[in-house]
Scaffold this active site. Structure first.
Site, PDB file in Angstrom:
ATOM      1  N   HIS A 130       0.811  -1.221   0.000  1.00 27.56           N
ATOM      2  CA  HIS A 130       0.000   0.000   0.000  1.00 27.56           C
ATOM      3  C   HIS A 130       0.845   1.272   0.000  1.00 27.56           C
ATOM      4  O   HIS A 130       0.301   2.359  -0.238  1.00 27.56           O
ATOM      5  CB  HIS A 130      -0.921   0.029   1.222  1.00 27.56           C
ATOM      6  CG  HIS A 130      -2.001  -1.005   1.198  1.00 27.56           C
ATOM      7  ND1 HIS A 130      -2.814  -1.207   0.108  1.00 27.56           N
ATOM      8  CD2 HIS A 130      -2.403  -1.904   2.144  1.00 27.56           C
ATOM      9  CE1 HIS A 130      -3.666  -2.184   0.371  1.00 27.56           C
ATOM     10  NE2 HIS A 130      -3.433  -2.630   1.598  1.00 27.56           N
ATOM     11  N   ASP A 166      -3.074 -10.431  -2.724  1.00 19.93           N
ATOM     12  CA  ASP A 166      -3.636  -9.965  -1.464  1.00 19.93           C
ATOM     13  C   ASP A 166      -5.096  -9.565  -1.681  1.00 19.93           C
ATOM     14  O   ASP A 166      -5.486  -9.161  -2.786  1.00 19.93           O
ATOM     15  CB  ASP A 166      -2.830  -8.763  -0.981  1.00 19.93           C
ATOM     16  CG  ASP A 166      -3.122  -8.361   0.451  1.00 19.93           C
ATOM     17  OD1 ASP A 166      -2.327  -8.727   1.337  1.00 19.93           O
ATOM     18  OD2 ASP A 166      -4.137  -7.679   0.685  1.00 19.93           O
ATOM     19  N   HIS A 168      -6.520  -6.988  -0.529  1.00 17.88           N
ATOM     20  CA  HIS A 168      -6.559  -5.542  -0.708  1.00 17.88           C
ATOM     21  C   HIS A 168      -5.698  -5.159  -1.914  1.00 17.88           C
ATOM     22  O   HIS A 168      -4.609  -5.701  -2.104  1.00 17.88           O
ATOM     23  CB  HIS A 168      -6.034  -4.820   0.535  1.00 17.88           C
ATOM     24  CG  HIS A 168      -6.733  -5.210   1.795  1.00 17.88           C
ATOM     25  ND1 HIS A 168      -6.241  -6.163   2.650  1.00 17.88           N
ATOM     26  CD2 HIS A 168      -7.898  -4.773   2.328  1.00 17.88           C
ATOM     27  CE1 HIS A 168      -7.081  -6.299   3.676  1.00 17.88           C
ATOM     28  NE2 HIS A 168      -8.082  -5.477   3.500  1.00 17.88           N
ATOM     29  N   ASP A 247      -4.845 -12.842   2.981  1.00 16.07           N
ATOM     30  CA  ASP A 247      -6.070 -12.419   3.642  1.00 16.07           C
ATOM     31  C   ASP A 247      -7.321 -12.603   2.788  1.00 16.07           C
ATOM     32  O   ASP A 247      -8.423 -12.226   3.210  1.00 16.07           O
ATOM     33  CB  ASP A 247      -5.964 -10.974   4.141  1.00 16.07           C
ATOM     34  CG  ASP A 247      -5.260 -10.051   3.170  1.00 16.07           C
ATOM     35  OD1 ASP A 247      -4.938 -10.468   2.043  1.00 16.07           O
ATOM     36  OD2 ASP A 247      -5.020  -8.887   3.533  1.00 16.07           O
TER      37      ASP A 247
END
Length: 308
Positions: A130, A166, A168, A247
């Protein structure tokens, strides 16, 4: 004579970084992975490596110097936290841990390019995908996988693929390489979800494969084959880097996808096939998300067994 044993890279500083009591991105994640890999007898198959600390020169290839200097200088007193956004904080050891996480990917790149291993796994934290060129966010300080990709380009590699599964979206990696066609960035992710990424179809080297809450194996595998596979086969990467977040597993508390352990074995197998076909077998993966620690450990086992 060179060995091609897979390489496991970590650093003690990665277990000293903390963002406060109850934070999901905790030391327990690495402890669970290490204990599980030892208990199932997999660690002996890996050479063990200690990450160097990525220096300022490597970090400013992908981040603004102002951000790098701020994070390197941010050393709150022991037991205190410096919050940089609602989800992200630093303790006295965070800067060193983030340097180690980035340095681990750099070491992995060096080792696979030298032919000493064909696969390296970086068991490090904090995560990195991120972190944008000008901003740290979302549990992430330095973008480790981006640092590794820039290091590979500086070492003479012409085409690097970054694959991110991931849950996200890896907004930081896409932000950093949005104008660099030497880096193919492929994402699967839950949409709409943090960080609220909006795709830009004009950038053909940024390949987005969004999934919706509740999607599981069939949707994930179809997205990879529909979006990633043609892009990878056309790009023909010389090196594959992986933002390995776990995740999207059905047990993870922070998201709503329903992937299984078998899906992480499957994506590891597909990455191995792409690497063998195009990249001289060279793969470096770095830990991103995954917050139900027992599931996380088993996901890592499934992935590394298939990719090694």
């Amino acid at each position: 004579m060179k060995t091609t044993s897979p390489l496991w890279i970590t650093h003690p500083a990665c277990t000293r970084h903390e963002m406060g009591p109850g934070h999901p991105e905790s030391i327990a994640r690495l402890h669970a992975i290490q204990a599980h890999m030892a208990a199932c007898g997999l660690l002996p198959m890996f050479r063990q490596g200690t990450a160097p600390l990525a220096g300022r020169e490597a970090l400013i290839r992908v981040h603004e110097p102002k951000l790098v200097d701020y994070l390197l200088a941010a050393k709150p007193k022991e037991g205190h936290y410096l919050r940089i956004d609602p989800d992200t904080a630093l303790n006295a050891h965070s800067a060193e841990a983030a340097q180690a996480a980035a340095g681990a990917v750099m070491l992995g790149v060096d080792e696979v390019l030298a032919g000493n291993s064909r696969f390296a796994f970086c068991a490090v934290r904090p995560p990195g995908h991120h972190a944008e060129r000008r901003r740290a966010m979302g549990f992430c300080l330095f973008n480790s996988i981006a640092v590794g990709a820039a290091h590979a380009l500086a070492s003479g590699i012409k085409r690097v693929a970054v694959l991110d599964f991931d849950v996200h979206y890896g907004n930081g990696t896409s932000n950093i390489f949005r104008d660099d066609p030497h880096v193919l960035v492929c994402n699967t992710y839950q949409d709409p979800y943090y960080p609220g990424w909006v795709s830009d179809p004009s950038r053909r080297h940024i390949v987005d494969a969004p999934l919706k809450a509740g999607d599981g194996s069939a949707a994930f595998r179809a997205a990879v084959e529909t979006h990633w596979t043609p892009a990878i086969e056309a790009f023909k990467p010389e090196l594959i880097l992986v933002s390995a977040g776990f995740d999207a597993h059905g047990d993870d508390p922070l998201a709503g996808l329903e992937l299984s352990f078998d899906d992480y074995a499957w994506i590891g197998m597909r990455i191995r096939e792409w690497a063998d076909a195009h990249a001289g077998g060279r793969v470096v993966a770095s830990l991103e998300g995954g917050y139900e620690v027992s599931a996380l450990a088993r996901c890592v086992e499934s992935f590394v067994t298939a990719t090694s």
